[in-house]
Design a protein around this motif. Sequence first.
Motif, mmCIF file in Angstrom:
data_model
loop_
_atom_site.group_PDB
_atom_site.id
_atom_site.type_symbol
_atom_site.label_atom_id
_atom_site.label_comp_id
_atom_site.label_asym_id
_atom_site.label_seq_id
_atom_site.Cartn_x
_atom_site.Cartn_y
_atom_site.Cartn_z
ATOM 1 N N ASP A 1 5.033 0.330 17.124
ATOM 2 C CA ASP A 1 5.351 2.388 17.703
ATOM 3 C C ASP A 1 4.331 2.652 16.687
ATOM 4 O OD1 ASP A 1 6.079 4.183 18.178
ATOM 5 O OD2 ASP A 1 8.152 4.039 17.342
ATOM 6 N N ALA A 2 3.740 3.368 16.939
ATOM 7 C CA ALA A 2 2.488 4.807 15.407
ATOM 8 C C ALA A 2 3.608 5.697 15.328
ATOM 9 C CB ALA A 2 0.773 4.848 16.526
ATOM 10 N N VAL A 3 3.696 6.027 14.383
ATOM 11 C CA VAL A 3 4.384 7.168 13.230
ATOM 12 C C VAL A 3 3.615 7.258 12.471
ATOM 13 C CG1 VAL A 3 6.328 7.294 12.750
ATOM 14 C CG2 VAL A 3 6.529 5.565 14.518
ATOM 15 N N ASP A 4 3.690 8.877 12.801
ATOM 16 C CA ASP A 4 2.685 9.503 11.729
ATOM 17 C C ASP A 4 3.582 10.249 10.674
ATOM 18 O OD1 ASP A 4 0.446 11.693 10.314
ATOM 19 O OD2 ASP A 4 -0.657 11.653 12.089
ATOM 20 N N ASP A 5 3.545 9.645 9.681
ATOM 21 C CA ASP A 5 4.280 10.821 8.460
ATOM 22 C C ASP A 5 4.353 11.840 8.369
ATOM 23 O OD1 ASP A 5 2.044 10.240 7.464
ATOM 24 O OD2 ASP A 5 2.863 8.533 5.970
ATOM 25 N N GLY A 6 2.982 12.776 8.986
ATOM 26 C CA GLY A 6 2.823 14.161 9.016
ATOM 27 C C GLY A 6 2.275 14.922 7.475
ATOM 28 N N VAL A 7 1.519 14.053 6.903
ATOM 29 C CA VAL A 7 1.291 14.240 5.259
ATOM 30 C C VAL A 7 -0.277 14.049 5.753
ATOM 31 C CG1 VAL A 7 0.520 13.190 3.268
ATOM 32 C CG2 VAL A 7 2.529 12.807 4.038
ATOM 33 N N ALA A 8 -1.120 15.485 5.330
ATOM 34 C CA ALA A 8 -2.772 15.819 5.113
ATOM 35 C C ALA A 8 -3.116 15.191 4.434
ATOM 36 C CB ALA A 8 -2.417 16.932 5.654
ATOM 37 N N HIS A 9 -4.231 14.415 4.074
ATOM 38 C CA HIS A 9 -4.558 14.409 2.729
ATOM 39 C C HIS A 9 -5.492 15.461 2.550
ATOM 40 C CE1 HIS A 9 -4.397 9.429 3.555
ATOM 41 N NE2 HIS A 9 -3.304 9.978 2.921
ATOM 42 N N GLY A 10 -5.534 15.680 1.286
ATOM 43 C CA GLY A 10 -6.424 16.791 0.534
ATOM 44 C C GLY A 10 -7.857 16.110 0.372
ATOM 45 N N ARG A 11 -8.229 16.995 -0.270
ATOM 46 C CA ARG A 11 -9.817 16.479 -0.666
ATOM 47 C C ARG A 11 -9.555 14.887 -1.650
ATOM 48 N NH1 ARG A 11 -13.895 20.468 -3.151
ATOM 49 N NH2 ARG A 11 -12.673 20.826 -5.031
ATOM 50 N N ARG A 12 -9.882 15.516 -2.273
ATOM 51 C CA ARG A 12 -8.997 13.979 -3.366
ATOM 52 C C ARG A 12 -8.329 12.518 -2.819
ATOM 53 N NH1 ARG A 12 -6.677 14.053 -9.281
ATOM 54 N NH2 ARG A 12 -8.408 16.199 -8.620
ATOM 55 N N GLY B 1 0.541 8.789 0.728
ATOM 56 C CA GLY B 1 1.662 8.876 2.163
ATOM 57 C C GLY B 1 0.348 9.244 3.209
ATOM 58 N N GLY B 2 0.491 9.469 4.518
ATOM 59 C CA GLY B 2 -0.783 9.412 5.324
ATOM 60 C C GLY B 2 -1.596 8.841 6.072
ATOM 61 N N LEU B 3 -1.248 7.467 5.756
ATOM 62 C CA LEU B 3 -2.396 5.945 5.872
ATOM 63 C C LEU B 3 -2.632 5.882 7.109
ATOM 64 C CD1 LEU B 3 -3.933 4.461 4.748
ATOM 65 C CD2 LEU B 3 -2.542 2.512 4.955
ATOM 66 N N PRO B 4 -1.216 6.386 8.188
ATOM 67 C CA PRO B 4 -1.194 6.073 9.579
ATOM 68 C C PRO B 4 -2.484 7.219 9.994
ATOM 69 C CG PRO B 4 0.844 5.881 9.285
ATOM 70 C CD PRO B 4 0.557 6.203 7.703
ATOM 71 N N GLY B 5 -2.193 8.278 9.728
ATOM 72 C CA GLY B 5 -2.840 9.296 10.712
ATOM 73 C C GLY B 5 -4.385 9.168 10.021
ATOM 74 N N GLU C 1 -5.981 -0.227 12.667
ATOM 75 C CA GLU C 1 -4.622 0.750 12.705
ATOM 76 C C GLU C 1 -3.708 -0.278 12.943
ATOM 77 O OE1 GLU C 1 -1.482 3.083 13.506
ATOM 78 O OE2 GLU C 1 -2.808 2.564 14.803
ATOM 79 N N ARG C 2 -3.570 -1.500 13.901
ATOM 80 C CA ARG C 2 -2.391 -1.730 13.992
ATOM 81 C C ARG C 2 -1.833 -2.807 12.795
ATOM 82 N NH1 ARG C 2 -0.214 -3.212 19.744
ATOM 83 N NH2 ARG C 2 2.264 -4.140 18.676
ATOM 84 N N ALA C 3 -3.250 -2.951 12.926
ATOM 85 C CA ALA C 3 -2.898 -4.407 11.663
ATOM 86 C C ALA C 3 -2.552 -3.649 10.441
ATOM 87 C CB ALA C 3 -3.513 -4.946 11.485
ATOM 88 N N LEU C 4 -2.899 -2.276 10.353
ATOM 89 C CA LEU C 4 -3.119 -2.538 8.703
ATOM 90 C C LEU C 4 -0.804 -1.376 8.846
ATOM 91 C CD1 LEU C 4 -6.701 -1.102 7.648
ATOM 92 C CD2 LEU C 4 -5.589 -3.260 6.915
ATOM 93 N N ARG C 5 -0.990 -1.338 9.025
ATOM 94 C CA ARG C 5 0.713 -0.678 9.282
ATOM 95 C C ARG C 5 1.448 -1.048 8.612
ATOM 96 N NH1 ARG C 5 1.491 0.264 16.007
ATOM 97 N NH2 ARG C 5 -0.365 2.053 16.278
ATOM 98 N N PRO C 6 1.686 -2.152 7.678
ATOM 99 C CA PRO C 6 2.919 -3.131 7.244
ATOM 100 C C PRO C 6 2.780 -2.114 5.827
ATOM 101 C CG PRO C 6 2.229 -5.031 8.289
ATOM 102 C CD PRO C 6 1.119 -3.467 9.023
ATOM 103 N N LEU C 7 0.890 -1.425 5.599
ATOM 104 C CA LEU C 7 1.548 -1.240 4.144
ATOM 105 C C LEU C 7 1.405 0.817 3.678
ATOM 106 C CD1 LEU C 7 -1.719 -2.945 4.724
ATOM 107 C CD2 LEU C 7 -3.297 -1.564 3.605
ATOM 108 N N SER C 8 2.076 1.015 5.038
ATOM 109 C CA SER C 8 2.639 2.013 4.658
ATOM 110 C C SER C 8 3.872 2.260 4.899
ATOM 111 C CB SER C 8 2.722 3.011 5.755
ATOM 112 O OG SER C 8 0.551 2.983 6.083
ATOM 113 N N LEU C 9 4.189 0.816 4.662
ATOM 114 C CA LEU C 9 6.356 0.430 5.127
ATOM 115 C C LEU C 9 6.975 0.824 3.088
ATOM 116 C CD1 LEU C 9 6.387 -3.042 6.671
ATOM 117 C CD2 LEU C 9 6.905 -0.087 7.815
ATOM 118 N N ASP C 10 8.046 1.150 3.260
ATOM 119 C CA ASP C 10 8.188 1.409 1.830
ATOM 120 C C ASP C 10 9.835 0.028 1.488
ATOM 121 O OD1 ASP C 10 10.271 1.083 3.949
ATOM 122 O OD2 ASP C 10 11.768 3.589 3.428
#
Length: 570
Positions: A67-78, A132-136, A176-185
């Motif tokens: 399930d692709a869930v976006d955490d809603g975080v938008a990355h800044g320039r850095r 955060g923001g990695l899924p997006g 993107e799907r394979a790397l979703r575990p990177l965003s777990l808490d």
Amino acid sequence: MRIGLLTEGGYPYVSGEAGLWCDRLVRGLEQHEFDVYALSRGERQEAEGWVPLPPQVSRVRTASPWDAVDDGVAHGRRARRRFAESYGELAAALCATAPRDPSGFSEEASAVEADRFASALYGLAELARDEGGLPGALRSETAVRALERACRAPGAHRSAHEARVPDLLAVAARLERALRPLSLDWYEDDGLGAVDLCHAASGGAAALVGLLARHFCDVPLLVTEYGVRLRTHYLTEPDSTPAIRSLLAAFHGRLAAETYRRAAVITPGNAHARRWQERCGADRAKLRTVHPGMDPAPFAETGEAPECADPHTLVWTGRVEPAKDLVSLLHAFAEIRKEVPGARLRIAGGPSGPEGAAYLAHCKGLAAQLFPDEADGPHAVGRNPVSFEETGGPGLPSRADVYASGALVVLSSVIEGFPAGLVEAMFSGRATVSTDVGAVVEAIGGTGLVVPPRNPRALAEACVALLRDPERRARLGAAARARALELFTVEQNVAAFHGIYLEILSRTPVRRVVLDGTGEPLPFAVPAEAHVPGRWADPATRVVARGGPRWATDAPVRATTPVTATEAAR
């Protein structure tokens, strides 16, 4: 000790793969505490629920990578720059010339690419943890353009150069799907950072979780593979374009190599899996073959009374699918009937998915063509010598009844991992005829006959030889049962992993030291002695850190309350 059990599509879900093995392991090691971290296969699997959990499972955390869930975080320039650099390095590592290509890199250059992949992977994980923001970001145009630049760069292998826009979009989506575990808490001090050891029940995503726990929390990793995930990827991508297959194979290959490099111990379930792991870069010094444990109790009655079997009946059991090559078995049985006219064949098993259902229908049609219904007289109803049945029906209520119904068990596969069905036949004291694929020879040893795959004549000759020699069948069946009871029981599997847990912890630097009332250190967060009746430690404990991370001194570790012998006897 406290074990973090990592699963993907398995335990504790009811329909989980290898769920029975994990459940037996957890129940067999009741002196340890288990935290289960489970990745589900899909919504349907989650809806089916969990198996009953034993009391030693103190915590279960689940995630849904489907399930692709976006955490809603938008990355800044850095943060965007950090992502572009890490993802670009990851894509470049996948597009580099294949390490085993004769025209490709040397061994030193391959090691450089492996480090490049690892640095990029952990860089993305650190970005997900910090910002955060990695899924997006993984689904953004930036990711697709980075992948395209890597494919077009000088030095990329030919199939990457040939990737078109649809290929790039498909690969980016799969990554993107394979790397979703990177965003777990899960990689916090109160999560995987609190366990003594991570045990990944498979490669792939489950092992990736273990890699991140090792990277962030320095928790040692044990990887168990009964079926090598990289091999599974090769077998399940036949219809993709060469560019997609090449890039995804590069990702899974790099991930497997990094997993084997960072794991403290790797436990293949058989020599076939072990050869695959060595081929993918696993260090032989880390490998410990641990055969899967199975319960012989349901087959005890059948194994102790081999004379009850029909001496003219052959049995095949398993999932019906093309890899099992029932077509060759039916042609072999046609030859067997010429030599043993009264022979019968019972095929017990249901289809595996739509492809299996179509294959089953084809096999039934072939059987009707090869073996017209036979009748004893002009007024009798004919009966086909080949029957297709499913376990659980009135004729075969259990798998033990399947093996009890015949004197000879046949395996005709062209692809096989560890042959659990053959081991069940061995527990049942049955002689076997098998094709030489996967770990078949390793499982049966010298207790059965082995023939080349896709060779109906050789299969028929071996079956006829055993059908005509009941004494030889009995000897092989008895030897097979003795071998299975020695090597493939739950007890030996649990004992092996218990020893491996202790071996890993004995070689792991102490991250959190627990002192008893006398100031002596206790070996684990939850010592094994905590489950032994009697007064073994003072309840007052204190925690000190030996050069570990700051969280090692945050909160005291609560030792188990001592139990007196009188209380234990109640």
